[in-house]
Motif scaffolding. Structure first.
Motif, PDB file in Angstrom:
ATOM      1  N   ILE A  45      83.708  68.668  71.339  1.00 50.73           N
ATOM      2  CA  ILE A  45      82.966  69.478  72.318  1.00 50.73           C
ATOM      3  C   ILE A  45      81.611  69.881  71.753  1.00 50.73           C
ATOM      4  CG2 ILE A  45      83.011  71.584  73.714  1.00 50.73           C
ATOM      5  CD1 ILE A  45      86.041  71.606  73.446  1.00 50.73           C
ATOM      6  N   ALA A  46      80.542  69.630  72.526  1.00 48.13           N
ATOM      7  CA  ALA A  46      79.205  70.079  72.139  1.00 48.13           C
ATOM      8  C   ALA A  46      78.878  71.382  72.857  1.00 48.13           C
ATOM      9  CB  ALA A  46      78.166  69.010  72.494  1.00 48.13           C
ATOM     10  N   LEU A  47      78.410  72.362  72.103  1.00 51.98           N
ATOM     11  CA  LEU A  47      78.030  73.670  72.648  1.00 51.98           C
ATOM     12  C   LEU A  47      76.538  73.889  72.391  1.00 51.98           C
ATOM     13  CD1 LEU A  47      81.076  75.483  71.053  1.00 51.98           C
ATOM     14  CD2 LEU A  47      80.778  75.133  73.512  1.00 51.98           C
ATOM     15  N   ILE A  48      75.812  74.151  73.466  1.00 53.77           N
ATOM     16  CA  ILE A  48      74.352  74.285  73.363  1.00 53.77           C
ATOM     17  C   ILE A  48      73.918  75.434  74.279  1.00 53.77           C
ATOM     18  CG2 ILE A  48      72.145  73.058  73.511  1.00 53.77           C
ATOM     19  CD1 ILE A  48      73.835  70.451  73.937  1.00 53.77           C
ATOM     20  N   ALA A  49      73.007  76.261  73.798  1.00 55.80           N
ATOM     21  CA  ALA A  49      72.487  77.331  74.667  1.00 55.80           C
ATOM     22  C   ALA A  49      71.016  77.577  74.366  1.00 55.80           C
ATOM     23  CB  ALA A  49      73.271  78.622  74.461  1.00 55.80           C
ATOM     24  N   ALA A  66      77.350  71.751  67.690  1.00 52.72           N
ATOM     25  CA  ALA A  66      76.344  72.558  68.377  1.00 52.72           C
ATOM     26  C   ALA A  66      74.955  72.221  67.854  1.00 52.72           C
ATOM     27  CB  ALA A  66      76.622  74.050  68.155  1.00 52.72           C
ATOM     28  N   THR A  67      73.950  72.581  68.639  1.00 51.37           N
ATOM     29  CA  THR A  67      72.589  72.562  68.107  1.00 51.37           C
ATOM     30  C   THR A  67      72.473  73.729  67.110  1.00 51.37           C
ATOM     31  OG1 THR A  67      71.972  73.750  70.127  1.00 51.37           O
ATOM     32  CG2 THR A  67      71.432  71.397  70.024  1.00 51.37           C
ATOM     33  N   GLY A  68      71.454  73.661  66.248  1.00 47.98           N
ATOM     34  CA  GLY A  68      71.373  74.534  65.078  1.00 47.98           C
ATOM     35  C   GLY A  68      71.582  76.018  65.286  1.00 47.98           C
ATOM     36  N   THR A  69      70.713  76.631  66.055  1.00 45.11           N
ATOM     37  CA  THR A  69      70.786  78.086  66.189  1.00 45.11           C
ATOM     38  C   THR A  69      72.016  78.504  66.975  1.00 45.11           C
ATOM     39  OG1 THR A  69      68.379  77.915  66.366  1.00 45.11           O
ATOM     40  CG2 THR A  69      69.335  80.098  66.637  1.00 45.11           C
ATOM     41  N   THR A  70      72.340  77.745  67.994  1.00 45.90           N
ATOM     42  CA  THR A  70      73.538  78.051  68.788  1.00 45.90           C
ATOM     43  C   THR A  70      74.768  78.026  67.876  1.00 45.90           C
ATOM     44  OG1 THR A  70      72.536  77.009  70.740  1.00 45.90           O
ATOM     45  CG2 THR A  70      74.920  77.342  70.788  1.00 45.90           C
ATOM     46  N   GLY A  71      74.859  77.026  67.039  1.00 42.72           N
ATOM     47  CA  GLY A  71      76.018  76.896  66.138  1.00 42.72           C
ATOM     48  C   GLY A  71      76.132  78.061  65.178  1.00 42.72           C
ATOM     49  N   THR A  72      74.998  78.465  64.627  1.00 40.41           N
ATOM     50  CA  THR A  72      75.006  79.601  63.691  1.00 40.41           C
ATOM     51  C   THR A  72      75.500  80.854  64.392  1.00 40.41           C
ATOM     52  OG1 THR A  72      73.138  78.662  62.487  1.00 40.41           O
ATOM     53  CG2 THR A  72      73.536  81.005  62.173  1.00 40.41           C
ATOM     54  N   ARG A  73      74.979  81.090  65.579  1.00 37.06           N
ATOM     55  CA  ARG A  73      75.362  82.306  66.321  1.00 37.06           C
ATOM     56  C   ARG A  73      76.849  82.291  66.685  1.00 37.06           C
ATOM     57  NH1 ARG A  73      71.467  84.839  69.329  1.00 37.06           N
ATOM     58  NH2 ARG A  73      73.176  86.223  69.849  1.00 37.06           N
ATOM     59  N   ILE A  74      77.366  81.122  67.071  1.00 38.64           N
ATOM     60  CA  ILE A  74      78.788  81.035  67.443  1.00 38.64           C
ATOM     61  C   ILE A  74      79.665  81.312  66.222  1.00 38.64           C
ATOM     62  CG2 ILE A  74      80.627  79.445  68.175  1.00 38.64           C
ATOM     63  CD1 ILE A  74      78.505  78.049  69.961  1.00 38.64           C
ATOM     64  N   THR A  75      79.320  80.703  65.101  1.00 33.43           N
ATOM     65  CA  THR A  75      80.134  80.900  63.896  1.00 33.43           C
ATOM     66  C   THR A  75      80.091  82.363  63.460  1.00 33.43           C
ATOM     67  OG1 THR A  75      79.776  78.625  63.201  1.00 33.43           O
ATOM     68  CG2 THR A  75      80.463  80.158  61.502  1.00 33.43           C
ATOM     69  N   GLU A  76      78.924  82.970  63.513  1.00 33.36           N
ATOM     70  CA  GLU A  76      78.807  84.394  63.132  1.00 33.36           C
ATOM     71  C   GLU A  76      79.688  85.272  64.020  1.00 33.36           C
ATOM     72  OE1 GLU A  76      74.152  84.324  61.602  1.00 33.36           O
ATOM     73  OE2 GLU A  76      74.644  85.270  63.517  1.00 33.36           O
ATOM     74  N   ALA A  77      79.708  84.957  65.317  1.00 32.85           N
ATOM     75  CA  ALA A  77      80.415  85.826  66.266  1.00 32.85           C
ATOM     76  C   ALA A  77      81.918  85.576  66.306  1.00 32.85           C
ATOM     77  CB  ALA A  77      79.822  85.637  67.665  1.00 32.85           C
ATOM     78  N   VAL A 116      82.069  75.183  63.251  1.00 34.59           N
ATOM     79  CA  VAL A 116      81.197  74.428  64.154  1.00 34.59           C
ATOM     80  C   VAL A 116      80.268  73.536  63.331  1.00 34.59           C
ATOM     81  CG1 VAL A 116      79.436  74.585  65.969  1.00 34.59           C
ATOM     82  CG2 VAL A 116      81.194  76.362  65.795  1.00 34.59           C
ATOM     83  N   TYR A 117      80.277  72.237  63.616  1.00 35.29           N
ATOM     84  CA  TYR A 117      79.320  71.347  62.956  1.00 35.29           C
ATOM     85  C   TYR A 117      77.953  71.546  63.616  1.00 35.29           C
ATOM     86  CZ  TYR A 117      76.849  67.355  61.145  1.00 35.29           C
ATOM     87  OH  TYR A 117      75.923  66.572  60.521  1.00 35.29           O
ATOM     88  N   ARG A 118      76.932  71.787  62.804  1.00 40.58           N
ATOM     89  CA  ARG A 118      75.609  72.071  63.364  1.00 40.58           C
ATOM     90  C   ARG A 118      74.652  70.898  63.208  1.00 40.58           C
ATOM     91  NH1 ARG A 118      72.997  75.950  60.592  1.00 40.58           N
ATOM     92  NH2 ARG A 118      74.641  76.165  59.055  1.00 40.58           N
ATOM     93  N   PHE A 119      74.084  70.495  64.331  1.00 42.86           N
ATOM     94  CA  PHE A 119      72.995  69.522  64.305  1.00 42.86           C
ATOM     95  C   PHE A 119      71.682  70.293  64.136  1.00 42.86           C
ATOM     96  CE2 PHE A 119      76.258  67.211  66.781  1.00 42.86           C
ATOM     97  CZ  PHE A 119      76.327  66.070  66.012  1.00 42.86           C
ATOM     98  N   LEU A 142      63.936  70.599  67.489  1.00 36.87           N
ATOM     99  CA  LEU A 142      63.724  69.719  66.326  1.00 36.87           C
ATOM    100  C   LEU A 142      64.639  68.490  66.363  1.00 36.87           C
ATOM    101  CD1 LEU A 142      63.303  72.448  63.551  1.00 36.87           C
ATOM    102  CD2 LEU A 142      61.540  71.227  64.837  1.00 36.87           C
ATOM    103  N   GLY A 143      65.169  68.173  67.531  1.00 39.30           N
ATOM    104  CA  GLY A 143      65.929  66.927  67.665  1.00 39.30           C
ATOM    105  C   GLY A 143      67.419  67.076  67.880  1.00 39.30           C
ATOM    106  N   GLY A 144      67.917  68.310  67.939  1.00 35.56           N
ATOM    107  CA  GLY A 144      69.366  68.521  68.084  1.00 35.56           C
ATOM    108  C   GLY A 144      69.948  67.920  69.356  1.00 35.56           C
ATOM    109  N   ASP A 145      69.218  68.034  70.458  1.00 36.29           N
ATOM    110  CA  ASP A 145      69.717  67.451  71.724  1.00 36.29           C
ATOM    111  C   ASP A 145      69.837  65.930  71.583  1.00 36.29           C
ATOM    112  OD1 ASP A 145      69.294  69.821  73.968  1.00 36.29           O
ATOM    113  OD2 ASP A 145      67.791  69.867  72.379  1.00 36.29           O
ATOM    114  N   GLN A 146      68.876  65.352  70.902  1.00 38.66           N
ATOM    115  CA  GLN A 146      68.893  63.896  70.726  1.00 38.66           C
ATOM    116  C   GLN A 146      70.042  63.466  69.821  1.00 38.66           C
ATOM    117  OE1 GLN A 146      65.653  61.399  70.620  1.00 38.66           O
ATOM    118  NE2 GLN A 146      64.103  62.915  71.079  1.00 38.66           N
TER     119      GLN A 146
END
Ligand SMILES: O=C(CO)COP(=O)(O)O
Length: 133
Positions: free
Chosen positions: A3-7, A33-44, A49-52, A57-61
């Protein structure tokens, strides 16, 4: 399921609410997840979560590339419809690949709630069937 999670920034709060609320379901899956989204999810949530890269900076790609390699099963993307994004072409490309490869995509919290409950109920087994052939 992978599952990819992006916000987008204005939607990150909703993503945290969503992932905290459905942590018990998400924990049973492989999360990306994309970078910042992944960090925020893991913190919360403490979820693994594997972070792209960050989206601009290319995470969607990078997530699009996974889809093209049959390495992603579901995309939950809380898009901000009210703010112009510098990487809009990347966002369009990711959504296009979801359509090319028949990957379920939801772009807001309401859709995500339906999707996560469908996932819990086992409605996505057709993806397993495809992978096993
Ligand atoms: O911009 C994004 C998706 O298009 C999200 O990127 P971040 O998770 O790094 O903020």
């Amino acid at each position: 399921m992978k599952i990819a999670l992006i916000a987008h920034d204005e939607k990150k709060k909703e993503m945290i609410t969503f992932t905290v609320s459905y942590k018990h379901i998400l924990a049973q899956h492989e999360l990306f997840a994309t970078g910042t989204t992944g960090t925020r999810i893991t913190e919360a949530t403490g979820l693994d979560v594997y972070r792209f890269n960050s989206g601009p900076l290319g995470g969607d790609q990078q997530i699009g590339a996974k889809i093209s390699e049959n390495e992603m099963d579901l995309v939950i993307f809380f898009k901000d419809p009210l703010t112009a994004q510098p990487h809009e072409p990347d966002i369009s490309a990711l959504m296009r690949l979801c359509d090319v490869y028949q990957i379920p995509l939801v772009t807001n919290l309401a859709g995500a709630e339906v999707m996560i409950r469908a996932l819990e109920a086992g409605f996505f087994q057709w993806r397993d069937v495809i992978e096993n052939h």
